[in-house]
Design an enzyme around this catalytic site. Structure first.
Site, short mmCIF file in Angstrom:
data_model
loop_
_atom_site.label_atom_id
_atom_site.label_comp_id
_atom_site.label_asym_id
_atom_site.label_seq_id
_atom_site.Cartn_x
_atom_site.Cartn_y
_atom_site.Cartn_z
N SER A 6 12.97 -1.64 -1.11
CA SER A 6 12.98 -0.81 0.10
C SER A 6 14.11 0.19 -0.02
CB SER A 6 13.25 -1.72 1.32
OG SER A 6 13.54 -0.94 2.47
N TYR A 12 17.27 -8.58 5.72
CA TYR A 12 16.28 -7.80 4.95
C TYR A 12 16.98 -7.02 3.84
CZ TYR A 12 12.33 -4.54 4.23
OH TYR A 12 11.29 -3.80 3.71
N1 NAD Z 1 6.35 -0.57 5.90
C1 NAD Z 1 7.56 -0.12 5.57
O1 NAD Z 1 8.12 0.76 6.25
C2 NAD Z 1 8.27 -0.64 4.35
C3 NAD Z 1 9.40 0.05 3.92
C4 NAD Z 1 10.05 -0.39 2.76
C5 NAD Z 1 9.59 -1.48 2.08
N2 NAD Z 1 8.49 -2.15 2.53
C6 NAD Z 1 8.03 -3.28 1.74
O2 NAD Z 1 6.73 -3.03 1.27
C7 NAD Z 1 6.04 -4.27 1.08
C8 NAD Z 1 4.67 -4.22 1.75
O3 NAD Z 1 4.87 -4.10 3.15
P1 NAD Z 1 3.80 -3.40 4.14
O4 NAD Z 1 4.47 -2.23 4.72
O5 NAD Z 1 2.51 -3.22 3.45
O6 NAD Z 1 3.71 -4.53 5.27
P2 NAD Z 1 2.49 -5.45 5.80
O7 NAD Z 1 3.10 -6.41 6.74
O8 NAD Z 1 1.41 -4.57 6.29
O9 NAD Z 1 1.97 -6.17 4.49
C9 NAD Z 1 2.66 -7.23 3.89
C10 NAD Z 1 1.64 -8.18 3.30
O10 NAD Z 1 2.37 -9.25 2.67
C11 NAD Z 1 1.76 -10.48 3.05
N3 NAD Z 1 2.74 -11.56 2.99
C12 NAD Z 1 3.82 -11.74 3.80
N4 NAD Z 1 4.43 -12.88 3.50
C13 NAD Z 1 3.74 -13.43 2.46
C14 NAD Z 1 3.91 -14.62 1.72
N5 NAD Z 1 4.88 -15.50 1.99
N6 NAD Z 1 3.05 -14.86 0.70
C15 NAD Z 1 2.03 -14.00 0.43
N7 NAD Z 1 1.82 -12.87 1.14
C16 NAD Z 1 2.67 -12.60 2.14
C17 NAD Z 1 1.26 -10.24 4.46
O11 NAD Z 1 0.28 -11.17 4.85
C18 NAD Z 1 0.75 -8.81 4.37
O12 NAD Z 1 -0.59 -8.74 3.97
C19 NAD Z 1 6.96 -5.36 1.63
O13 NAD Z 1 7.66 -5.96 0.57
C20 NAD Z 1 7.92 -4.57 2.51
O14 NAD Z 1 9.16 -5.22 2.67
C21 NAD Z 1 7.82 -1.75 3.65
#
Ligand code: NAD
Length: 281
Positions: A159, A172
């Site tokens: 991130s 986080y």
């Molecule tokens: N959305 C943002 O602004 C953002 C910014 C920076 C980084 N991220 C990172 O990007 C990645 C994807 O996030 P996103 O934005 O698609 O969020 P999201 O919540 O839409 O998707 C995350 C997915 O991970 C799955 N998940 C969560 N815990 C899990 C576990 N223990 N085992 C297996 N699957 C699991 C969830 O069910 C979900 O489908 C994450 O690592 C998040 O930290 C997101």
């Protein structure tokens, strides 16, 4: 293959965690569009202590439909990245069906509940580390024995908060910083086998992680029914470019680049895709 065009990851097999929705689903679609077959896993349930809904089995089924539309194969499993054995079982089945493993995208993650550092519950801290760093480690650990195809690309999803701090997100940011240490160590270790390891660092991405009631209400307590776009007026200030919420596809394009031979000499890199957030002063 996409039509008659040779894809940028043609006939590779990619393992993606957290692929039921959000960025993970988009990575699956984008890599499939460029010729990869997909092994997709997701926990498909709510996570204790996380203030927004988790993905569902129906979400994972939608990922299957979307990948198959591009003409590629997909194998799915319901697995929690905290559980190494369930990841191993998912990969054993996926590689047996699809024949190889070339690309790993350790994407599953949670944002948890924002809180002042002194008020972060021990259980919330532990869940964050268990999923956002140990889960990434488990993903790689389960994958490596299958990466015997003469090289590969591992992409660890961190991130912008893996390269800078941010208020109310100490748990986080700590886990996401740890991803960089893991990435750099793995890159050094795996280079002799031509396995490249990089991390990506998204800014604010429009997915259910942000587009949910808990996030919007936390960011905009001044509004009765805040939307993600109201919340983005606050978190958008992290970004340098005047774009508060990035589309998931923009992150997928970076994943695709790192997975492809275009990035053949890129390893050990932490790549922000963050509208300038990390560099902003
Ligand atoms: N959305 C943002 O602004 C953002 C910014 C920076 C980084 N991220 C990172 O990007 C990645 C994807 O996030 P996103 O934005 O698609 O969020 P999201 O919540 O839409 O998707 C995350 C997915 O991970 C799955 N998940 C969560 N815990 C899990 C576990 N223990 N085992 C297996 N699957 C699991 C969830 O069910 C979900 O489908 C994450 O690592 C998040 O930290 C997101």
């Amino acid at each position: 293959m996409t039509g008659n065009r040779v894809g940028r990851v043609a006939d590779k097999v990619a393992f993606i965690t957290g692929a039921a929705r959000g960025q993970g689903r988009e990575h699956a679609i984008r890599l499939a569009e460029e010729g990869a077959d997909i092994i997709a896993v997701d926990v498909c349930k709510d996570i204790d202590g996380v203030g927004y809904p988790g993905a569902s089995e129906a979400d994972l089924a939608d990922t299957v439909d979307l990948v198959e539309k591009s003409g590629r194969r997909i194998v799915t499993a319901k697995a929690d990245v905290r559980d190494l054995e369930s990841l191993r079982a998912a990969l054993d089945q996926g590689v047996a069906t699809l024949g190889a493993l070339d690309i790993v995208v350790a994407n599953a993650g949670i944002s948890g509940t924002p809180a002042p550092a002194a008020l972060i519950k021990e259980s919330a801290w532990q869940t964050m580390l268990d999923i956002n760093i140990t889960g990434v480690w488990h993903t790689v650990k389960a994958a490596l024995p299958h990466m015997t195809n003469g090289g590969g690309s591992i992409i660890l999803v961190s991130s912008m908060l893996g390269l800078r701090g941010g208020g109310y997100m100490a748990h986080y940011a700590s886990a996401k910083h740890a991803v960089v240490g893991l990435m750099n160590s793995l890159a050094n270790e795996l280079a002799p086998q031509w396995i490249r390891v990089n991390s990506i660092h998204p800014g604010n991405v429009l997915t259910p992680m942000l587009d949910n009631e808990s996030f919007c209400r936390t960011l905009r307590p001044d509004l009765p029914n805040p939307t993600v776009h109201d919340a983005a007026e606050i978190v958008g200030q992290f970004h340098m470019l005047p774009k508060p919420l990035i589309e998931a596809r923009a992150i997928s394009n970076a994943v695709l680049f790192l997975a492809s031979d275009e990035a053949q000499y890129i390893t050990g890199a932490a790549l922000p895709v963050d509208a300038g957030a990390v560099a902003k002063f």
